[in-house]
Scaffold this motif. Structure first.
Motif, PDB file in Angstrom:
ATOM      1  N   VAL A  31       0.814  -1.217   0.000  1.00 52.93           N
ATOM      2  CA  VAL A  31       0.000   0.000   0.000  1.00 52.93           C
ATOM      3  C   VAL A  31       0.849   1.269   0.000  1.00 52.93           C
ATOM      4  CG1 VAL A  31      -1.567   1.376   1.444  1.00 52.93           C
ATOM      5  CG2 VAL A  31      -2.059  -1.025   1.008  1.00 52.93           C
ATOM      6  N   THR A  32       1.954   1.258   0.746  1.00 56.54           N
ATOM      7  CA  THR A  32       2.743   2.483   0.925  1.00 56.54           C
ATOM      8  C   THR A  32       3.730   2.746  -0.215  1.00 56.54           C
ATOM      9  OG1 THR A  32       4.496   1.353   2.178  1.00 56.54           O
ATOM     10  CG2 THR A  32       2.606   2.192   3.433  1.00 56.54           C
ATOM     11  N   ARG A  33       3.825   1.854  -1.179  1.00 51.60           N
ATOM     12  CA  ARG A  33       4.835   2.008  -2.222  1.00 51.60           C
ATOM     13  C   ARG A  33       4.506   3.059  -3.288  1.00 51.60           C
ATOM     14  NH1 ARG A  33       8.970  -1.846  -3.092  1.00 51.60           N
ATOM     15  NH2 ARG A  33       9.179  -3.275  -1.322  1.00 51.60           N
ATOM     16  N   PRO A  34       3.278   3.156  -3.770  1.00 52.06           N
ATOM     17  CA  PRO A  34       3.007   4.143  -4.834  1.00 52.06           C
ATOM     18  C   PRO A  34       3.310   5.571  -4.390  1.00 52.06           C
ATOM     19  CG  PRO A  34       1.205   2.570  -4.652  1.00 52.06           C
ATOM     20  CD  PRO A  34       2.091   2.336  -3.470  1.00 52.06           C
ATOM     21  N   LEU A  35       3.912   6.345  -5.269  1.00 59.19           N
ATOM     22  CA  LEU A  35       4.252   7.721  -4.921  1.00 59.19           C
ATOM     23  C   LEU A  35       3.008   8.561  -4.661  1.00 59.19           C
ATOM     24  CD1 LEU A  35       7.229   8.597  -7.302  1.00 59.19           C
ATOM     25  CD2 LEU A  35       7.261   7.554  -5.029  1.00 59.19           C
ATOM     26  N   ALA A  36       1.911   8.249  -5.314  1.00 60.74           N
ATOM     27  CA  ALA A  36       0.677   8.998  -5.092  1.00 60.74           C
ATOM     28  C   ALA A  36       0.213   8.842  -3.645  1.00 60.74           C
ATOM     29  CB  ALA A  36      -0.410   8.529  -6.046  1.00 60.74           C
ATOM     30  N   TYR A  37       0.351   7.638  -3.107  1.00 60.23           N
ATOM     31  CA  TYR A  37      -0.017   7.401  -1.700  1.00 60.23           C
ATOM     32  C   TYR A  37       0.897   8.205  -0.771  1.00 60.23           C
ATOM     33  CZ  TYR A  37      -0.346   4.962   2.791  1.00 60.23           C
ATOM     34  OH  TYR A  37      -0.490   4.674   4.125  1.00 60.23           O
ATOM     35  N   ARG A  38       2.176   8.162  -1.021  1.00 58.82           N
ATOM     36  CA  ARG A  38       3.139   8.866  -0.163  1.00 58.82           C
ATOM     37  C   ARG A  38       2.870  10.377  -0.210  1.00 58.82           C
ATOM     38  NH1 ARG A  38       8.909   6.102  -1.962  1.00 58.82           N
ATOM     39  NH2 ARG A  38       8.042   4.095  -2.646  1.00 58.82           N
ATOM     40  N   ARG A  39       2.611  10.873  -1.406  1.00 56.46           N
ATOM     41  CA  ARG A  39       2.362  12.310  -1.539  1.00 56.46           C
ATOM     42  C   ARG A  39       1.118  12.714  -0.755  1.00 56.46           C
ATOM     43  NH1 ARG A  39       0.056  16.334  -4.873  1.00 56.46           N
ATOM     44  NH2 ARG A  39       1.482  18.104  -5.137  1.00 56.46           N
ATOM     45  N   LYS A  40       0.072  11.911  -0.835  1.00 54.23           N
ATOM     46  CA  LYS A  40      -1.149  12.218  -0.094  1.00 54.23           C
ATOM     47  C   LYS A  40      -0.881  12.264   1.408  1.00 54.23           C
ATOM     48  CE  LYS A  40      -5.847  10.642   0.851  1.00 54.23           C
ATOM     49  NZ  LYS A  40      -6.902   9.644   0.548  1.00 54.23           N
ATOM     50  N   GLN A  41      -0.101  11.302   1.922  1.00 50.11           N
ATOM     51  CA  GLN A  41       0.187  11.276   3.354  1.00 50.11           C
ATOM     52  C   GLN A  41       1.018  12.493   3.778  1.00 50.11           C
ATOM     53  OE1 GLN A  41      -1.347   8.891   5.243  1.00 50.11           O
ATOM     54  NE2 GLN A  41      -2.211   8.364   3.241  1.00 50.11           N
ATOM     55  N   LEU A  42       1.963  12.903   2.944  1.00 52.86           N
ATOM     56  CA  LEU A  42       2.770  14.079   3.255  1.00 52.86           C
ATOM     57  C   LEU A  42       1.917  15.340   3.281  1.00 52.86           C
ATOM     58  CD1 LEU A  42       5.901  13.214   1.091  1.00 52.86           C
ATOM     59  CD2 LEU A  42       5.873  13.425   3.588  1.00 52.86           C
ATOM     60  N   LEU A  43       1.009  15.459   2.321  1.00 56.23           N
ATOM     61  CA  LEU A  43       0.128  16.622   2.300  1.00 56.23           C
ATOM     62  C   LEU A  43      -0.828  16.609   3.488  1.00 56.23           C
ATOM     63  CD1 LEU A  43      -0.677  16.845  -1.529  1.00 56.23           C
ATOM     64  CD2 LEU A  43       0.936  18.236  -0.202  1.00 56.23           C
ATOM     65  N   GLN A  44      -1.269  15.432   3.881  1.00 59.47           N
ATOM     66  CA  GLN A  44      -2.129  15.325   5.056  1.00 59.47           C
ATOM     67  C   GLN A  44      -1.371  15.703   6.337  1.00 59.47           C
ATOM     68  OE1 GLN A  44      -5.315  15.486   3.914  1.00 59.47           O
ATOM     69  NE2 GLN A  44      -5.780  14.109   5.618  1.00 59.47           N
ATOM     70  N   LEU A  45      -0.096  15.349   6.390  1.00 60.25           N
ATOM     71  CA  LEU A  45       0.718  15.739   7.540  1.00 60.25           C
ATOM     72  C   LEU A  45       0.848  17.260   7.599  1.00 60.25           C
ATOM     73  CD1 LEU A  45       2.475  14.790   9.910  1.00 60.25           C
ATOM     74  CD2 LEU A  45       4.421  14.739   8.342  1.00 60.25           C
ATOM     75  N   ALA A  46       1.097  17.882   6.454  1.00 58.80           N
ATOM     76  CA  ALA A  46       1.162  19.341   6.408  1.00 58.80           C
ATOM     77  C   ALA A  46      -0.177  19.953   6.823  1.00 58.80           C
ATOM     78  CB  ALA A  46       1.545  19.804   5.000  1.00 58.80           C
ATOM     79  N   ARG A  47      -1.270  19.348   6.376  1.00 58.13           N
ATOM     80  CA  ARG A  47      -2.600  19.849   6.729  1.00 58.13           C
ATOM     81  C   ARG A  47      -2.855  19.708   8.235  1.00 58.13           C
ATOM     82  NH1 ARG A  47      -4.767  17.617   2.803  1.00 58.13           N
ATOM     83  NH2 ARG A  47      -4.800  19.435   1.438  1.00 58.13           N
ATOM     84  N   MET A  48      -2.401  18.612   8.821  1.00 63.05           N
ATOM     85  CA  MET A  48      -2.542  18.426  10.262  1.00 63.05           C
ATOM     86  C   MET A  48      -1.840  19.539  11.028  1.00 63.05           C
ATOM     87  SD  MET A  48      -1.187  15.248  12.660  1.00 63.05           S
ATOM     88  CE  MET A  48       0.531  15.777  12.620  1.00 63.05           C
ATOM     89  N   LEU A  49      -0.658  19.907  10.589  1.00 62.52           N
ATOM     90  CA  LEU A  49       0.090  20.977  11.253  1.00 62.52           C
ATOM     91  C   LEU A  49      -0.575  22.327  11.055  1.00 62.52           C
ATOM     92  CD1 LEU A  49       3.643  19.742  10.263  1.00 62.52           C
ATOM     93  CD2 LEU A  49       2.754  19.866  12.591  1.00 62.52           C
ATOM     94  N   GLN A  50      -1.064  22.568   9.859  1.00 60.25           N
ATOM     95  CA  GLN A  50      -1.706  23.847   9.576  1.00 60.25           C
ATOM     96  C   GLN A  50      -3.011  23.996  10.354  1.00 60.25           C
ATOM     97  OE1 GLN A  50      -3.545  24.852   5.558  1.00 60.25           O
ATOM     98  NE2 GLN A  50      -1.651  26.075   5.471  1.00 60.25           N
ATOM     99  N   ASP A  51      -3.822  22.948  10.366  1.00 59.05           N
ATOM    100  CA  ASP A  51      -5.113  23.006  11.050  1.00 59.05           C
ATOM    101  C   ASP A  51      -4.967  23.128  12.562  1.00 59.05           C
ATOM    102  OD1 ASP A  51      -6.261  22.680   8.573  1.00 59.05           O
ATOM    103  OD2 ASP A  51      -6.880  20.596   8.902  1.00 59.05           O
ATOM    104  N   ASN A  52      -3.881  22.597  13.098  1.00 58.33           N
ATOM    105  CA  ASN A  52      -3.721  22.512  14.552  1.00 58.33           C
ATOM    106  C   ASN A  52      -2.488  23.272  15.042  1.00 58.33           C
ATOM    107  OD1 ASN A  52      -5.885  20.300  15.254  1.00 58.33           O
ATOM    108  ND2 ASN A  52      -4.772  19.552  13.456  1.00 58.33           N
ATOM    109  N   HIS A  53      -2.102  24.297  14.286  1.00 57.52           N
ATOM    110  CA  HIS A  53      -0.919  25.088  14.612  1.00 57.52           C
ATOM    111  C   HIS A  53      -0.950  25.564  16.065  1.00 57.52           C
ATOM    112  CE1 HIS A  53       2.141  28.216  12.982  1.00 57.52           C
ATOM    113  NE2 HIS A  53       2.248  28.158  14.291  1.00 57.52           N
ATOM    114  N   VAL A  54      -2.028  26.208  16.467  1.00 56.18           N
ATOM    115  CA  VAL A  54      -2.121  26.754  17.823  1.00 56.18           C
ATOM    116  C   VAL A  54      -2.190  25.642  18.861  1.00 56.18           C
ATOM    117  CG1 VAL A  54      -3.532  28.160  19.382  1.00 56.18           C
ATOM    118  CG2 VAL A  54      -3.190  28.891  17.014  1.00 56.18           C
ATOM    119  N   ALA A  55      -2.839  24.538  18.519  1.00 61.69           N
ATOM    120  CA  ALA A  55      -2.915  23.419  19.464  1.00 61.69           C
ATOM    121  C   ALA A  55      -1.531  22.854  19.764  1.00 61.69           C
ATOM    122  CB  ALA A  55      -3.829  22.325  18.904  1.00 61.69           C
TER     123      ALA A  55
END
Length: 479
Positions: A31-55
């Motif tokens: 599951v983790t091998r396709p680059l599309a999957y990895r890119r989605k997870q990286l963008l989700q990590l960035a989104r987690m930080l952005q959404d919860n910056h103050v937290a």
């Protein structure tokens, strides 16, 4: 069922085993091998930080008293930017790499290095920079295609709980998980088989991690810190050096693996350097402000025992306090500078990891080099000079994970540069795509190559023997 230690909820051994098994299944499913999957997870990590910056700022403020500006600049925004950079760079990083061959007869073998994920990774992070030292390595692991278990420090419970809550909301929970716990839980985690272990922390625990990894022949990355000196050469601008060194020393109250641990100054310039440090201190905390109780106090010393250790060092040192040395409760120490510190002083025995800066007086640059070389290899040497010959001396006659000229800590801003130590300061490089990637060699020897390979087959003849020996009879050039 999870166990509760005071206000901490820790994972049980059964839960840890289930997490390990779940992530292992995910890896072998591909599951983790396709680059599309990895890119989605990286963008989700960035989104987690952005959404919860103050937290995240709130968590670091609650756990270690870190000012919001420091949390934002050096942790939240730093990781968010790195996640986006990794997402944009995946295709380049993961592309197979041709492996040129020197012999013409091997030229059409198609020698290639394929970049493949090592497998399920374990990241054990410390309390002092809990977000950046947890998520930066995770960014590398995600980019490489490795499912990952994160084990943050039990000394930052608010941060650990926040990360454990948020991670499965944003990232694939079958591939990324947080394990909460203290020594028993970490010991259990280390008993499992991992494809790679990355640990950041003390040399003492680093030895434990390395021994556990050796049981499974697991590759390990250790980032361990050490006594990183700041050397002020005679041509250095003392005002600039003092401002930059003091700024670096007070980050997280000196609780930073690349903090300038001690300063090395020629004897005739010690007094002027102390005055420059005092001026920088007055600049950082103008009249009416205070490092511990003012508008933007220093981060807390992490706990009472570490505070007591620092206070005890100040009591036992033979050096003289030039300024500072005030304490506040069990978690505060003002920036403290000491002079007349012997080379074998208690402050020079181990990494200080606090807002205390001893000054070692030396006779010349060669003396400074001897002082540095008498101690375990530091993670970084900070050298303040504009003279090329002095820089070359340090490059050729000292060892360190990195050499930084005319500033401190700023090497952390150069994301493209490998970061790691030597010996007591660590091994290998940390927090990168390459750390979690296996270079898998590939060649293809076609049937057309068979005429060139006849000499390897039995029966062995004298002609075949002479042919095999021929490359060893070349003329070796004179030195």
């Amino acid at each position: 069922m999870s166990q509760t230690n005071s206000d901490h909820t820790y994972n049980t051994p059964a839960e840890i085993d289930e997490i390990h098994a779940r992530l292992t299944r995910t890896f072998y499913s591909g599951v983790t091998r396709p680059l599309a999957y990895r890119r989605k997870q990286l963008l989700q990590l960035a989104r987690m930080l952005q959404d919860n910056h103050v937290a995240f700022e709130d968590a670091l403020l609650a756990d270690i008293g870190k000012p919001r500006l420091e949390s934002s600049l050096s942790e939240v925004v730093h990781c968010l930017t790195n996640a986006l950079t990794a997402a944009d760079s995946l295709e380049t990083w993961a592309a197979p790499k041709p492996c040129p061959t020197t012999a013409a007869w091997r030229a059409d073998w198609g020698a290639t290095l394929h970049k493949e994920p090592k497998g399920v990774a374990l990241i054990i992070s410390p309390w002092n920079y809990p977000l950046v030292l947890t998520l930066n390595p995770l960014i590398g692991a995600i980019a490489a295609g490795c499912p990952t278990v994160l084990k943050p420090s039990e000394l930052v419970p608010v941060f650990s709980q926040l990360l454990a809550t948020l991670l499965p909301r944003y990232l694939d929970p079958t591939a990324y998980a947080v394990v909460k716990g203290s020594v028993p839980e970490t010991t259990h985690v280390l008993g499992l088989r991992w494809a790679h272990i990355l640990y950041t922390g003390s040399s003492r625990v680093g030895r434990v991690v390395a021994a556990a990894a050796a049981a499974h022949l697991t590759p390990v990355t250790l980032e361990l810190g050490g006594k990183s000196p700041a050397v002020i050469a005679d041509d250095a601008d003392l005002t600039l050096a003092a401002r930059r060194i003091l700024h670096g020393k007070i980050q997280n109250a000196g609780q930073l693996c690349v903090s300038p641990d001690y300063a090395v100054v020629s004897r005739g310039r010690v007094g002027a350097f102390v005055e420059a440090l005092k001026s920088a201190h007055a600049e950082f905390w103008p009249e009416g402000d205070h490092p511990l109780t003012g508008n933007a106090p220093l981060s807390n010393i992490i706990n009472a025992s570490h505070h007591a250790r620092l206070v005890d060092m100040l009591k036992r040192t033979k050096g003289k306090i030039a300024f500072g040395g005030e304490t506040h409760g069990q978690k505060g120490i003002t920036p403290t500078v000491l002079t007349d510190v012997p080379e074998d002083d208690v402050l020079m025995e181990e990494e200080i990891f606090g807002p205390i800066l001893p000054i070692i007086a030396v006779d010349a640059v060669d003396h400074a080099i001897r002082v540095i070389n008498s101690k375990p290899t530091p993670l970084v040497i900070y050298l303040f000079t504009d003279k090329e010959e002095i820089k070359q001396k340090f490059l050729q006659r000292t060892q360190s994970g990195q050499l930084v000229q005319n500033d401190v800590v700023m090497q952390l801003a150069v994301n493209e540069m490998p970061f790691g130590g030597q010996g007591e300061s660590g091994c290998k490089y940390t927090a990168s795509f390459d750390t979690f990637t296996h270079l898998r060699g590939y060649i293809n020897i076609s049937s057309a190559q068979e005429p060139f390979l006849q000499g390897r087959y039995r029966p062995y003849t004298d002609d075949k023997y002479q042919f095999a020996c021929a490359p060893g009879k070349v003329k070796i050039p004179d030195a």
